[in-house]
Design a protein around this motif. Structure first.
Motif, PDB file in Angstrom:
ATOM      1  N   LEU A  18       1.280  -1.369   0.143  1.00 17.58           N
ATOM      2  CA  LEU A  18       0.578  -0.203  -0.073  1.00 17.58           C
ATOM      3  C   LEU A  18       0.807   1.208  -0.082  1.00 17.58           C
ATOM      4  O   LEU A  18       0.569   2.390  -0.422  1.00 17.58           O
ATOM      5  N   GLN A  19       1.939   1.091   1.207  1.00 16.39           N
ATOM      6  CA  GLN A  19       2.861   1.942   1.207  1.00 16.39           C
ATOM      7  C   GLN A  19       4.127   1.883   1.629  1.00 16.39           C
ATOM      8  O   GLN A  19       4.190   1.068   2.461  1.00 16.39           O
ATOM      9  N   ILE A  20       5.641   2.425   0.667  1.00 14.78           N
ATOM     10  CA  ILE A  20       6.663   2.518   1.412  1.00 14.78           C
ATOM     11  C   ILE A  20       7.272   4.292   1.864  1.00 14.78           C
ATOM     12  O   ILE A  20       7.272   5.100   0.492  1.00 14.78           O
ATOM     13  N   ASP A  21       7.180   4.524   2.618  1.00 15.36           N
ATOM     14  CA  ASP A  21       7.753   5.305   3.396  1.00 15.36           C
ATOM     15  C   ASP A  21       9.026   5.531   2.830  1.00 15.36           C
ATOM     16  O   ASP A  21       9.705   4.979   4.331  1.00 15.36           O
ATOM     17  N   GLU A  22       9.849   6.149   2.112  1.00  9.46           N
ATOM     18  CA  GLU A  22      10.948   6.226   2.330  1.00  9.46           C
ATOM     19  C   GLU A  22      11.684   7.169   3.211  1.00  9.46           C
ATOM     20  O   GLU A  22      13.351   7.032   3.291  1.00  9.46           O
ATOM     21  N   ALA A  39      14.876  -4.653  -4.871  1.00  5.33           N
ATOM     22  CA  ALA A  39      14.443  -3.577  -6.053  1.00  5.33           C
ATOM     23  C   ALA A  39      14.536  -1.907  -5.097  1.00  5.33           C
ATOM     24  O   ALA A  39      15.352  -1.724  -6.456  1.00  5.33           O
ATOM     25  N   LYS A  40      14.062  -2.026  -4.598  1.00  4.98           N
ATOM     26  CA  LYS A  40      14.431  -0.103  -4.315  1.00  4.98           C
ATOM     27  C   LYS A  40      15.254  -0.073  -3.405  1.00  4.98           C
ATOM     28  O   LYS A  40      15.866   1.154  -2.884  1.00  4.98           O
ATOM     29  N   GLY A  41      16.114  -1.230  -3.026  1.00  3.53           N
ATOM     30  CA  GLY A  41      17.369  -0.724  -2.203  1.00  3.53           C
ATOM     31  C   GLY A  41      17.278  -0.873  -0.884  1.00  3.53           C
ATOM     32  O   GLY A  41      17.600  -1.156   0.279  1.00  3.53           O
ATOM     33  N   SER A  56       1.843  -2.355   9.417  1.00  2.00           N
ATOM     34  CA  SER A  56       2.732  -1.806   9.154  1.00  2.00           C
ATOM     35  C   SER A  56       4.247  -2.053   9.409  1.00  2.00           C
ATOM     36  O   SER A  56       3.658  -2.353  10.747  1.00  2.00           O
ATOM     37  N   MET A  57       5.549  -2.212   8.623  1.00  2.00           N
ATOM     38  CA  MET A  57       6.431  -2.627   9.087  1.00  2.00           C
ATOM     39  C   MET A  57       7.600  -1.480   9.240  1.00  2.00           C
ATOM     40  O   MET A  57       7.834  -0.931   8.171  1.00  2.00           O
ATOM     41  N   ARG A  58       8.267  -2.304  10.152  1.00  2.00           N
ATOM     42  CA  ARG A  58       9.889  -1.177   9.834  1.00  2.00           C
ATOM     43  C   ARG A  58      11.045  -1.816   8.383  1.00  2.00           C
ATOM     44  O   ARG A  58      10.850  -3.472   8.484  1.00  2.00           O
ATOM     45  N   LEU A  59      11.822  -1.390   7.885  1.00  4.81           N
ATOM     46  CA  LEU A  59      12.063  -1.596   6.901  1.00  4.81           C
ATOM     47  C   LEU A  59      13.807  -1.666   7.044  1.00  4.81           C
ATOM     48  O   LEU A  59      13.772  -0.353   7.868  1.00  4.81           O
ATOM     49  N   ASP A  60      14.114  -1.767   6.539  1.00 10.51           N
ATOM     50  CA  ASP A  60      16.125  -1.561   6.896  1.00 10.51           C
ATOM     51  C   ASP A  60      16.664  -1.401   5.208  1.00 10.51           C
ATOM     52  O   ASP A  60      16.172  -2.271   4.594  1.00 10.51           O
ATOM     53  N   PRO A  61      18.064  -0.850   4.882  1.00 11.29           N
ATOM     54  CA  PRO A  61      18.486  -0.828   4.028  1.00 11.29           C
ATOM     55  C   PRO A  61      18.957  -1.805   3.669  1.00 11.29           C
ATOM     56  O   PRO A  61      20.065  -2.576   5.309  1.00 11.29           O
ATOM     57  N   LEU A  62      19.444  -2.576   2.188  1.00 16.40           N
ATOM     58  CA  LEU A  62      20.350  -3.958   2.141  1.00 16.40           C
ATOM     59  C   LEU A  62      21.277  -2.858   2.211  1.00 16.40           C
ATOM     60  O   LEU A  62      22.158  -1.897   2.294  1.00 16.40           O
ATOM     61  N   PRO A  63      22.435  -3.748   3.454  1.00 19.45           N
ATOM     62  CA  PRO A  63      23.724  -3.783   3.708  1.00 19.45           C
ATOM     63  C   PRO A  63      24.770  -3.393   2.748  1.00 19.45           C
ATOM     64  O   PRO A  63      24.683  -3.890   1.410  1.00 19.45           O
ATOM     65  N   GLU A  64      25.631  -2.637   2.811  1.00 17.46           N
ATOM     66  CA  GLU A  64      26.563  -2.377   1.678  1.00 17.46           C
ATOM     67  C   GLU A  64      27.135  -4.425   1.491  1.00 17.46           C
ATOM     68  O   GLU A  64      27.397  -3.986   0.604  1.00 17.46           O
ATOM     69  N   THR A  65      27.545  -4.367   2.864  1.00 17.19           N
ATOM     70  CA  THR A  65      28.250  -6.113   2.734  1.00 17.19           C
ATOM     71  C   THR A  65      28.180  -7.224   3.822  1.00 17.19           C
ATOM     72  O   THR A  65      27.529  -6.610   4.688  1.00 17.19           O
TER      73      THR A  65
END
Length: 471
Positions: free
Chosen positions: A104-108, A130-132, A215-224
């Motif tokens: 429904l939504q991704i609050d970036e 795909a959005k990181g 509604s869930m917390r997201l995390d950024p894909l890690p660099e490594t």
């Protein structure tokens, strides 16, 4: 008239007769008993209809209809549960939520995902990646489970040691109550606005209402992502190392300690040439932070007698981490098995492991019972043990097989409770363990039962689960 009202609510094509359209698979989950019932051609309790809503408003209409007629409702996502939580014990309707599968939504800015509960875990993860971003849950059931199911049983994913369980990632819920009312918990879980209702519905396994928005917390894909595999002299040495890592608050992303039996059955069966006690480690994030964290954790493991097997076997584990839960490695009927996992403190975990292993392998020696375990979700105060019993040749008679299955489950569960552990850590209760809930909670169970009766006075929501009967 009942069917007509359901068809009016969700459309004629979305009210399905189970018997007429041979949809029996929808009435079971991955609980061993339901597979045995099916294979032995035993009569299985079937729902009257499968109802497939598309919106929260349709769920509300369906619930009002079922509340009026006092018809049981069993909410179902992907059916990946192992505790009989989605089994239709008392007929009624099976509420299939898999059409409610939209993001429904991704609050970036805030890194918050809002989605419907029926979205498939793999589909969701691919879209986020795909959005990181990632939903850092990563359960072994990701290919067949749903977002709502993650929360219904308080699931753990492979990266829970760093990122937490599903219950730690959820921020708010929309829920349809048994009488059709639509409620929303407060927009964030951290507040001083009275008791938090959010966690009342998380883990309730469909017994209090139907989750319709998350509604869930997201995390950024890690660099490594950095990996290691360590070999320990014994399970006790591995547990001591794991404890030291956690009480020093080092929190690797993944830390899995396999006993010799689990090493053979899981790691070796995926093609790894290993024997003994092994620990898989993963560290993620910025390389300049992840590398020194890895080095510190490896040094602690070595101080407890571990041998460093390097990066490659840890990476191999990561790339094959879901293989253990799929055919041909996944246990399946006619094998009699059970995952009697639990969680307890560091003070109790070694004794708990030894007592359950002794119980299964000595008391059930005539059945050539095998016991094995790994320790996969770690906390500042203790760890979870994912342990299983296996019997290759169970009784041919279905009643005798079920009796043996339940007996081992009950005895292992009582060893858990005697050692300050719980009935379950992340698979839920369903009806498999529901009968032991009062034993777990004591008089406190009456408080849970009072809450259930207040919210669901007609007892229509997933009856027979979590130890709640019917009335």
């Amino acid at each position: 008239m009942f069917r007509s009202e359901l068809e009016d609510a969700v459309g004629v094509e979305n009210v399905i007769s189970v018997k007429q359209q041979q949809q029996e698979e929808q009435s079971i989950d991955h609980y061993w008993l339901t597979f045995m019932w099916k294979e032995k051609k035993q009569d299985m309790p079937l729902p009257y209809f499968i109802v497939r809503p598309l919106t929260t408003e349709q769920v509300s209409k369906v619930m009002r209809i079922c509340y009026t007629y006092k018809v049981p409702v069993v909410p179902r996502g992907g059916g990946s549960g192992t505790q009989g939580g989605a089994a239709t014990l008392y007929g009624g309707i099976l509420l299939d939520l898999t059409r409610m599968d939209r993001i429904l939504q991704i609050d970036e800015q805030s890194l918050i995902l809002t989605a419907q509960p029926g979205i498939n875990g793999r589909v969701l993860e691919n879209e986020l990646n795909a959005k990181g971003y990632m939903l850092a849950h990563y359960p072994s059931s990701v290919d067949i489970s749903t977002l709502g199911g993650y929360l219904a049983a308080r699931g753990s994913g492979v990266m829970s040691t760093k990122y937490g369980k599903a219950e730690d990632m959820v921020l708010s819920l929309e829920v349809v109550l048994p009488d059709g009312k639509i409620i929303e918990t407060l927009p964030t879980p951290n507040h001083a606005c009275g008791p938090g209702l959010l966690q009342l519905f998380v883990g309730s396994e469909g017994t209090l209402g139907v989750i319709t928005k998350v509604s869930m917390r997201l995390d950024p894909l890690p660099e490594t992502r950095l990996f290691r595999m360590m070999k320990f002299p014994s399970v006790q040495d591995g547990l001591k190392a794991g404890r030291e890592i956690m009480v020093k608050r080092l929190n690797p992303t993944v830390m899995r300690l396999y006993d010799p039996g689990s090493t053979r059955r899981s790691l070796k069966d995926t093609g790894m040439n290993v024997e003994g006690v092994h620990m898989v480690l993963m560290f993620d994030g910025y390389r300049e932070i992840a590398e020194p964290l890895r080095d510190k954790v490896v040094a602690i493991c070595k101080s407890h007698g571990a041998i460093d097997l390097g990066e490659e076997p840890g990476l191999y584990w990561w790339e094959h981490r879901y293989d253990f839960y799929k055919p041909p490695l996944q246990p399946a009927y006619p094998l009699l098995y059970g995952t009697v996992e639990t969680v307890t403190t560091y003070a109790n975990i070694q004794k708990l492991y030894e007592e359950k292993k002794k119980l299964v392998e000595e008391k059930y020696k005539e059945w050539n019972a095998q016991y094995m375990a790994h320790f996969s979700h770690w906390y500042p105060w203790g760890t979870m043990i994912y342990d299983r019993f296996y019997i290759d040749r169970p009784p041919a008679d279905p009643q005798e097989a079920f009796r043996l299955h339940n007996q081992i489950w009950a005895e292992c569960s009582r060893v858990n409770m005697a050692n300050g552990a719980l009935l379950n850590e992340h698979h839920g209760i369903g009806f498999k363990l529901g009968w032991l809930m009062r034993e777990q909670y004591g008089d406190t169970f009456d408080v849970l039962l009072d809450i259930k009766k207040l919210i669901d006075p007609k007892g229509i929501m997933n009856p027979g689960k979590l130890g709640f009967g019917i009335w």
